[in-house]
Design a protein around this motif. Structure first.
Motif, PDB file in Angstrom:
ATOM      1  N   SER A   3      10.218 -21.601  30.834  1.00 27.36           N
ATOM      2  CA  SER A   3      10.469 -20.804  31.934  1.00 27.36           C
ATOM      3  C   SER A   3       9.798 -19.188  30.606  1.00 27.36           C
ATOM      4  N   PRO A   4       9.128 -18.339  31.988  1.00 27.65           N
ATOM      5  CA  PRO A   4       8.349 -17.245  31.725  1.00 27.65           C
ATOM      6  C   PRO A   4       9.017 -15.568  31.243  1.00 27.65           C
ATOM      7  N   TRP A   5      10.626 -16.059  31.223  1.00 23.69           N
ATOM      8  CA  TRP A   5      12.000 -15.276  30.922  1.00 23.69           C
ATOM      9  C   TRP A   5      12.661 -16.103  30.000  1.00 23.69           C
ATOM     10  N   PRO A   6      12.099 -16.113  28.478  1.00 22.71           N
ATOM     11  CA  PRO A   6      13.175 -16.681  27.931  1.00 22.71           C
ATOM     12  C   PRO A   6      14.281 -16.102  26.895  1.00 22.71           C
ATOM     13  N   ALA A   7      15.041 -16.796  26.424  1.00 14.49           N
ATOM     14  CA  ALA A   7      16.721 -16.201  26.303  1.00 14.49           C
ATOM     15  C   ALA A   7      16.671 -15.698  24.680  1.00 14.49           C
ATOM     16  N   LEU A   8      17.143 -15.066  24.698  1.00 16.00           N
ATOM     17  CA  LEU A   8      17.293 -14.571  23.111  1.00 16.00           C
ATOM     18  C   LEU A   8      18.837 -13.283  23.457  1.00 16.00           C
ATOM     19  N   PRO A   9      19.709 -14.767  23.011  1.00 14.12           N
ATOM     20  CA  PRO A   9      20.899 -13.553  22.889  1.00 14.12           C
ATOM     21  C   PRO A   9      20.485 -12.648  21.100  1.00 14.12           C
ATOM     22  N   VAL A  10      21.626 -11.282  21.615  1.00 11.23           N
ATOM     23  CA  VAL A  10      21.749  -9.800  20.890  1.00 11.23           C
ATOM     24  C   VAL A  10      21.878  -9.953  19.606  1.00 11.23           C
ATOM     25  N   PHE A 174      10.019   3.293  24.893  1.00  8.38           N
ATOM     26  CA  PHE A 174      10.550   4.522  24.063  1.00  8.38           C
ATOM     27  C   PHE A 174      11.422   3.547  22.403  1.00  8.38           C
ATOM     28  N   TRP A 175      10.605   4.225  21.332  1.00 10.87           N
ATOM     29  CA  TRP A 175      11.914   3.435  19.983  1.00 10.87           C
ATOM     30  C   TRP A 175      12.778   4.082  19.423  1.00 10.87           C
ATOM     31  N   GLY A 176      12.981   5.535  20.355  1.00 13.33           N
ATOM     32  CA  GLY A 176      14.496   5.675  19.489  1.00 13.33           C
ATOM     33  C   GLY A 176      15.674   4.615  19.835  1.00 13.33           C
ATOM     34  N   ALA A 177      15.972   4.234  21.168  1.00 16.24           N
ATOM     35  CA  ALA A 177      16.221   2.602  21.108  1.00 16.24           C
ATOM     36  C   ALA A 177      16.405   1.524  21.430  1.00 16.24           C
ATOM     37  N   LEU A 178      14.375   1.535  21.366  1.00 21.17           N
ATOM     38  CA  LEU A 178      13.209   0.264  21.616  1.00 21.17           C
ATOM     39  C   LEU A 178      14.379   0.242  23.409  1.00 21.17           C
ATOM     40  N   ASP A 179      13.954   0.932  24.268  1.00 18.18           N
ATOM     41  CA  ASP A 179      14.266   0.491  25.796  1.00 18.18           C
ATOM     42  C   ASP A 179      12.991   0.628  26.320  1.00 18.18           C
ATOM     43  N   LEU A 180      12.638  -0.090  27.313  1.00 16.77           N
ATOM     44  CA  LEU A 180      11.228  -0.708  27.945  1.00 16.77           C
ATOM     45  C   LEU A 180      11.376   0.223  29.278  1.00 16.77           C
ATOM     46  N   ALA A 181      11.340   1.352  29.507  1.00 14.77           N
ATOM     47  CA  ALA A 181      11.656   2.160  29.636  1.00 14.77           C
ATOM     48  C   ALA A 181      10.415   2.319  31.701  1.00 14.77           C
ATOM     49  N   GLU A 225      21.947 -11.180  26.359  1.00 18.19           N
ATOM     50  CA  GLU A 225      20.640 -10.644  25.840  1.00 18.19           C
ATOM     51  C   GLU A 225      20.144  -9.357  26.548  1.00 18.19           C
ATOM     52  N   GLY A 226      21.312  -8.619  25.715  1.00 24.01           N
ATOM     53  CA  GLY A 226      21.169  -6.771  26.756  1.00 24.01           C
ATOM     54  C   GLY A 226      21.117  -6.695  28.354  1.00 24.01           C
ATOM     55  N   LEU A 227      20.221  -5.424  28.792  1.00 31.68           N
ATOM     56  CA  LEU A 227      20.599  -4.923  29.949  1.00 31.68           C
ATOM     57  C   LEU A 227      19.432  -4.569  30.254  1.00 31.68           C
ATOM     58  N   PHE A 228      19.656  -4.580  31.751  1.00 28.04           N
ATOM     59  CA  PHE A 228      18.558  -3.680  32.270  1.00 28.04           C
ATOM     60  C   PHE A 228      19.772  -2.385  33.200  1.00 28.04           C
ATOM     61  N   TYR A 229      19.135  -1.680  33.005  1.00 24.29           N
ATOM     62  CA  TYR A 229      20.084  -0.075  33.698  1.00 24.29           C
ATOM     63  C   TYR A 229      19.340   0.656  34.339  1.00 24.29           C
ATOM     64  N   SER A 230      20.003   1.813  34.751  1.00 26.56           N
ATOM     65  CA  SER A 230      19.342   2.741  35.867  1.00 26.56           C
ATOM     66  C   SER A 230      20.131   3.753  35.931  1.00 26.56           C
ATOM     67  N   PHE A 258      23.859   2.312  35.776  1.00 29.87           N
ATOM     68  CA  PHE A 258      24.045   0.740  36.301  1.00 29.87           C
ATOM     69  C   PHE A 258      22.995  -0.054  35.447  1.00 29.87           C
ATOM     70  N   VAL A 259      24.352  -1.222  35.647  1.00 28.10           N
ATOM     71  CA  VAL A 259      23.716  -2.240  34.421  1.00 28.10           C
ATOM     72  C   VAL A 259      23.428  -3.837  34.987  1.00 28.10           C
ATOM     73  N   LEU A 260      22.678  -3.915  34.713  1.00 25.46           N
ATOM     74  CA  LEU A 260      22.555  -5.761  35.452  1.00 25.46           C
ATOM     75  C   LEU A 260      22.047  -6.104  33.809  1.00 25.46           C
ATOM     76  N   PRO A 261      23.039  -7.303  33.045  1.00 22.44           N
ATOM     77  CA  PRO A 261      22.380  -7.781  32.352  1.00 22.44           C
ATOM     78  C   PRO A 261      21.182  -9.072  32.270  1.00 22.44           C
ATOM     79  N   TYR A 262      19.987  -8.980  31.895  1.00 19.58           N
ATOM     80  CA  TYR A 262      18.974  -9.887  31.303  1.00 19.58           C
ATOM     81  C   TYR A 262      19.459 -11.405  32.093  1.00 19.58           C
ATOM     82  N   THR A 263      20.328 -11.918  31.069  1.00 20.96           N
ATOM     83  CA  THR A 263      20.979 -13.596  31.415  1.00 20.96           C
ATOM     84  C   THR A 263      20.937 -13.542  32.863  1.00 20.96           C
ATOM     85  N   ASP A 264      21.604 -12.599  33.634  1.00 16.65           N
ATOM     86  CA  ASP A 264      21.891 -12.955  34.793  1.00 16.65           C
ATOM     87  C   ASP A 264      19.901 -13.468  35.885  1.00 16.65           C
TER      88      ASP A 264
END
Length: 304
Positions: A3-10, A174-181, A225-230, A258-264
């Motif tokens: 899968s192009p969407w790999p697993a990576l548990p925090v 953004f490297w403060g909290a390591l989030d792609l935004a 495995e982290g969260l998508f947020y809005s 709003f959050v959506l788990p990466y795993t889902d």
């Protein structure tokens, strides 16, 4: 086929994640120190490449510029100049203090000495880079997997960004909290942000949130495995009661987003579709409750 969407548990890479974040903060601060302020600190983030991450070009006066590039397949950092000069730093388990010193030596060797404030930002209980021997982990496979996750997310975020003709940010790390935004703007000013972010003066947040926004991203934190947020700033009345799209998405009262788990997303039959639905519906929550001029801001709806 993998899968192009790999697993990576925090939990499997958290020590590496924390060390890597601090390394990226050092690199990002070098970019800030040498570039003019661009609205909302867009002179700070890093960008994805075909092999990892980059600062993009940083000026060094007339006739020479340079970049700091991270090859996350071969696991090396390269300082490259437009005159063909270069220096390399190995990416391997080592304390933040050592990484800071080695990168400084590489810059000095190219006559690119850059002084930065040695205190990490956005992190509680921060240790100065110059004395941090606590954070020293580097799992190369995990870092490569994290980069591959970002590549897939950037692809979908860019598709989402293309729907908007108003002011919007690049998709950046953004490297403060390591989030792609990625952030969309209504075109209206916002009230001063209250701040209260560790090791960030109020002026940092005032500049970041000087205008009304709907912002989305991916953060490799929390459980799983982290969260998508809005989120929206300022938050309009009724915003958090709006639908968030996929059944797995919700409004997190603690995070205020709003959050959506990466795993889902990665396990969905249509990961792109699920993520785009979340991004679109949560943007609409901000735009509708905030009364944005959607007909003028969205592709296909712009008026002549």
């Amino acid at each position: 086929m993998e899968s192009p969407w790999p697993a990576l548990p925090v939990a499997t890479w958290q020590p590496t994640r924390d060390t890597f974040t601090l390394w990226l903060q050092i690199i990002g601060k070098i970019r800030i120190a040498r570039t003019p302020l661009i609205n909302h600190w867009w002179n700070a983030p890093l960008y994805l490449t075909a092999r990892g991450l980059t600062t993009s070009l940083i000026p060094d006066g007339a006739g020479r510029s340079f970049s700091v590039d991270l090859d996350l397949l071969e696991h090396r950092l390269e300082v490259l100049t437009t005159r063909g000069e270069s220096r390399t730093v190995e990416l391997a388990p080592k304390p933040v203090k050592q990484f800071h010193a080695e990168l400084g030596e590489a810059l000095d060797a190219l006559a690119l000495r850059t002084d930065i404030w040695p205190m990490p930002v956005e992190l509680p209980d921060a240790i100065p880079f110059t004395t941090d021997t606590t954070h020293a982990d580097y799992d190369a496979d995990a870092v490569t997997t994290f980069w591959r996750i970002l590549v897939e997310i950037e692809r979908v975020f860019t598709e989402f960004r293309a729907r908007f003709v108003g002011k919007s940010s690049p998709v950046h790390l953004f490297w403060g909290a390591l989030d792609l935004a990625a952030t969309r703007f209504s075109g209206r000013p916002a009230p001063p942000h209250p701040g209260r972010v560790p090791n960030c003066g109020p002026h940092v947040m005032h500049e970041a949130y000087s205008q009304e926004v709907s912002s989305c991203g991916y953060w490799p934190g929390g459980d799983g495995e982290g969260l998508f947020y809005s989120y929206a700033y300022p938050e309009p009345e009724g915003y958090r009661r709006e639908p968030a799209g996929p059944a797995a998405a919700c409004f997190d009262e603690d995070l205020g987003e709003f959050v959506l788990p990466y795993t889902d997303v990665r396990t969905a039959r249509d990961p792109d579709g699920m993520l785009l639905d979340f991004l679109q519906r949560t943007y609409e929550a901000a735009a509708n409750t905030g009364r944005w001029a959607r007909s003028a801001l969205e592709r296909g709806q712009a008026t002549e």
